[in-house]
Design a protein around this motif. Structure first.
Motif, mmCIF file in Angstrom:
data_model
loop_
_atom_site.group_PDB
_atom_site.id
_atom_site.type_symbol
_atom_site.label_atom_id
_atom_site.label_comp_id
_atom_site.label_asym_id
_atom_site.label_seq_id
_atom_site.Cartn_x
_atom_site.Cartn_y
_atom_site.Cartn_z
ATOM 1 N N GLU A 1 -6.688 -1.344 5.684
ATOM 2 C CA GLU A 1 -6.343 -2.650 6.247
ATOM 3 C C GLU A 1 -5.851 -3.620 5.185
ATOM 4 O OE1 GLU A 1 -6.262 -3.624 9.466
ATOM 5 O OE2 GLU A 1 -6.749 -1.577 10.028
ATOM 6 N N VAL A 2 -6.523 -3.646 4.044
ATOM 7 C CA VAL A 2 -6.155 -4.615 3.006
ATOM 8 C C VAL A 2 -4.975 -4.152 2.172
ATOM 9 C CG1 VAL A 2 -8.499 -5.522 2.902
ATOM 10 C CG2 VAL A 2 -7.835 -3.687 1.349
ATOM 11 N N ARG A 3 -4.438 -2.950 2.453
ATOM 12 C CA ARG A 3 -3.301 -2.429 1.692
ATOM 13 C C ARG A 3 -2.099 -2.109 2.572
ATOM 14 N NH1 ARG A 3 -8.044 -0.805 -0.490
ATOM 15 N NH2 ARG A 3 -8.258 -0.848 -2.769
ATOM 16 N N LEU A 4 -2.127 -2.550 3.815
ATOM 17 C CA LEU A 4 -1.042 -2.224 4.741
ATOM 18 C C LEU A 4 0.299 -2.799 4.311
ATOM 19 C CD1 LEU A 4 -2.768 -2.565 8.233
ATOM 20 C CD2 LEU A 4 -1.857 -0.477 7.198
ATOM 21 N N ASP A 5 0.293 -3.839 3.487
ATOM 22 C CA ASP A 5 1.553 -4.441 3.057
ATOM 23 C C ASP A 5 2.217 -3.661 1.925
ATOM 24 O OD1 ASP A 5 -0.399 -5.055 1.203
ATOM 25 O OD2 ASP A 5 0.409 -7.042 0.755
ATOM 26 N N GLN A 6 1.585 -2.579 1.463
ATOM 27 C CA GLN A 6 2.138 -1.770 0.386
ATOM 28 C C GLN A 6 2.976 -0.631 0.968
ATOM 29 O OE1 GLN A 6 -1.070 -0.467 -2.176
ATOM 30 N NE2 GLN A 6 -2.053 -2.487 -2.149
ATOM 31 N N PRO A 7 4.293 -0.679 0.837
ATOM 32 C CA PRO A 7 5.157 0.348 1.455
ATOM 33 C C PRO A 7 4.847 1.764 1.005
ATOM 34 C CG PRO A 7 6.460 -1.530 0.700
ATOM 35 C CD PRO A 7 5.076 -1.717 0.151
ATOM 36 N N GLY A 8 4.490 1.931 -0.247
ATOM 37 C CA GLY A 8 4.259 3.274 -0.768
ATOM 38 C C GLY A 8 2.814 3.709 -0.750
ATOM 39 N N LEU A 9 2.037 3.189 0.177
ATOM 40 C CA LEU A 9 0.613 3.507 0.243
ATOM 41 C C LEU A 9 0.400 5.013 0.404
ATOM 42 C CD1 LEU A 9 -2.269 2.389 0.301
ATOM 43 C CD2 LEU A 9 -2.021 2.098 2.778
ATOM 44 N N LYS A 10 -0.449 5.579 -0.438
ATOM 45 C CA LYS A 10 -0.699 7.016 -0.427
ATOM 46 C C LYS A 10 -2.178 7.301 -0.210
ATOM 47 C CE LYS A 10 3.046 8.105 -3.688
ATOM 48 N NZ LYS A 10 3.517 6.710 -3.826
ATOM 49 N N VAL A 11 -2.445 8.522 0.229
ATOM 50 C CA VAL A 11 -3.837 8.946 0.413
ATOM 51 C C VAL A 11 -4.599 8.817 -0.897
ATOM 52 C CG1 VAL A 11 -5.345 10.883 0.989
ATOM 53 C CG2 VAL A 11 -3.276 10.505 2.312
ATOM 54 N N ALA A 12 -3.930 9.111 -1.997
ATOM 55 C CA ALA A 12 -4.584 9.041 -3.308
ATOM 56 C C ALA A 12 -5.089 7.631 -3.601
ATOM 57 C CB ALA A 12 -3.611 9.490 -4.400
ATOM 58 N N ASP A 13 -4.349 6.611 -3.149
ATOM 59 C CA ASP A 13 -4.768 5.225 -3.358
ATOM 60 C C ASP A 13 -6.079 4.941 -2.634
ATOM 61 O OD1 ASP A 13 -2.374 4.813 -4.759
ATOM 62 O OD2 ASP A 13 -1.311 4.278 -2.917
ATOM 63 N N LEU A 14 -6.179 5.442 -1.402
ATOM 64 C CA LEU A 14 -7.381 5.210 -0.609
ATOM 65 C C LEU A 14 -8.560 5.990 -1.169
ATOM 66 C CD1 LEU A 14 -7.159 3.291 1.792
ATOM 67 C CD2 LEU A 14 -4.991 4.414 1.347
ATOM 68 N N PHE B 1 8.671 -6.200 7.045
ATOM 69 C CA PHE B 1 8.478 -5.954 5.617
ATOM 70 C C PHE B 1 7.080 -6.379 5.169
ATOM 71 C CE2 PHE B 1 13.287 -6.207 5.088
ATOM 72 C CZ PHE B 1 13.416 -4.842 4.861
ATOM 73 N N SER B 2 6.573 -7.490 5.733
ATOM 74 C CA SER B 2 5.255 -7.989 5.332
ATOM 75 C C SER B 2 4.132 -7.038 5.721
ATOM 76 C CB SER B 2 5.003 -9.375 5.954
ATOM 77 O OG SER B 2 4.762 -9.281 7.344
ATOM 78 N N TRP B 3 4.414 -6.123 6.653
ATOM 79 C CA TRP B 3 3.423 -5.130 7.064
ATOM 80 C C TRP B 3 3.665 -3.768 6.429
ATOM 81 C CZ3 TRP B 3 -1.127 -5.745 9.386
ATOM 82 C CH2 TRP B 3 -1.388 -6.973 10.002
ATOM 83 N N GLY B 4 4.540 -3.726 5.426
ATOM 84 C CA GLY B 4 4.716 -2.494 4.666
ATOM 85 C C GLY B 4 5.851 -1.602 5.114
ATOM 86 N N PHE B 5 6.660 -2.018 6.097
ATOM 87 C CA PHE B 5 7.814 -1.212 6.511
ATOM 88 C C PHE B 5 8.946 -1.425 5.508
ATOM 89 C CE2 PHE B 5 5.619 -1.579 10.612
ATOM 90 C CZ PHE B 5 5.653 -0.257 11.033
ATOM 91 N N HIS C 1 13.938 2.738 10.966
ATOM 92 C CA HIS C 1 12.763 3.540 11.294
ATOM 93 C C HIS C 1 11.711 2.672 11.996
ATOM 94 C CE1 HIS C 1 9.651 6.534 11.074
ATOM 95 N NE2 HIS C 1 8.897 5.780 10.302
ATOM 96 N N PHE C 2 11.546 1.451 11.522
ATOM 97 C CA PHE C 2 10.608 0.522 12.156
ATOM 98 C C PHE C 2 10.985 0.272 13.610
ATOM 99 C CE2 PHE C 2 10.628 -4.008 13.420
ATOM 100 C CZ PHE C 2 9.309 -4.099 13.834
#
Length: 324
Positions: free
Chosen positions: A230-243, A296-300, A305-306
């Motif tokens: 939830e607190v990282r949804l604005d990061q476009p490149g969010l990866k499983v490794a980050d979580l 964009f603010s939500w990480g798209f 595609h959005f």
């Protein structure tokens, strides 16, 4: 005391107090509002402090930020004057300190958490720093004892050191500290209950051998993973490794937990981002904001595609959704 719009919150500050009277205000008002303590005057001038208390069901989140660090002590007289027994889970936000209780001397740095018994004298001694800040979760004794048994001796400990539940405790504490007032009160109270469960597990003397596989910890870990998302949804490149790194578990375990709750990493990210955009497009506060900016603010990162994903989820284009 400054009143906030949210009835769950109370706040205090020395900013409006004369400089020569600020420490007295801190000692007599701010310290007493949270827990009876006896602070020693700081050696450096320019003292200032802020305090905030947020109700969390039976407990509370108390934040204190102090400029000009100083020694703070809970004396035997302070203990005797207290009306209720409880425990503090102190999650350090800024500055390092030494916490001394029951013969134990714990160094606590930002990102670490320790538990303190308010029914025993203790002291906190900060290291030299321009600012010390802590998010202190007040846990009534009965709330922990009902999870551990009335005869269980809860001793002071740096719970963030626990290899199994330590990362879950710190991630849950961090998330609750960041979002306590943004969340509905019942949701914040439920998350506080999860924190209580994790703390009880952390202080128990049971074997740690099967902790990571137990259903209660799996549920708590799933919630911690979702909160971390939830607190990282604005990061476009969010990866499983980050979580996985944020929560302190393996990438494989993250996938397993999400599958256990009926989704996948990609599906959950997409669902939460689309829900966030949809809510913003219906919010008058975002009426003048371009749809692409909201996305964009939500990480798209890809508007085509959005748009396709939005239409697939809600059955219409984003602009039509906003126009309803």
């Amino acid at each position: 005391m400054d009143s906030a719009d949210d009835s769950r919150q109370r706040s205090w500050t020395t900013n409006q107090i004369r400089p020569t009277e600020r420490f007295d205000y801190y000692r007599e008002v701010i310290c007493q509002a949270f827990m009876k303590m006896t602070p020693e005057p700081p050696a450096e001038p320019g003292f200032s402090a802020n305090g905030q208390s947020i109700a969390l069901g039976p407990g509370a989140l108390n934040r204190v930020a102090v400029f000009s660090p100083h020694r703070n002590e809970r004396t035997l007289a302070d203990v005797k004057a207290a009306e209720r027994r409880g425990f503090y889970l102190n999650y350090r936000l800024a500055g390092r300190s030494q916490v001394q209780q029951a013969g134990l001397d714990m160094g606590v740095s930002p990102g670490q958490a320790c538990i303190i018994d308010t029914d025993r004298p203790f002291s906190t001694v900060p290291h030299a720093a321009p600012l010390t800040s802590v998010a202190s979760f007040w846990m009534p004794a009965e709330s922990l004892c009902e999870r551990l048994g009335p005869s269980f001796d809860i001793k002071p400990a740096r719970l963030s050191d626990d290899p199994y539940v330590g990362p879950l405790i710190t991630e849950t504490a961090r998330t609750l500290n960041a979002n306590a007032l943004r969340m509905p009160s019942d949701e914040a109270e439920r998350l506080f209950g999860v924190l209580l469960d994790l703390v009880a597990l952390g202080v128990s003397r049971t074997s740690r051998s099967g902790v990571s596989e137990s259903s209660s910890v799996a549920d708590a870990t799933t919630l911690a993973v979702k909160r971390a998302i939830e607190v990282r949804l604005d990061q476009p490149g969010l990866k499983v490794a980050d979580l996985a790194a944020a929560v302190g578990v393996s990438e494989r375990y993250v996938h397993m937990l999400l599958a256990r709750s009926g989704t996948t990493f990609r599906e959950y990210i997409m669902q939460r981002r689309l829900d966030g955009v949809a809510a913003n497009l219906r919010d008058p506060a975002f009426a003048s904001r371009d749809i692409g900016v909201v996305a964009f603010s939500w990480g798209f990162a890809d508007l085509s595609h959005f748009s396709r994903s939005f239409k697939k989820r809600f059955g219409m284009r984003p602009r039509d959704w906003r126009a309803l």
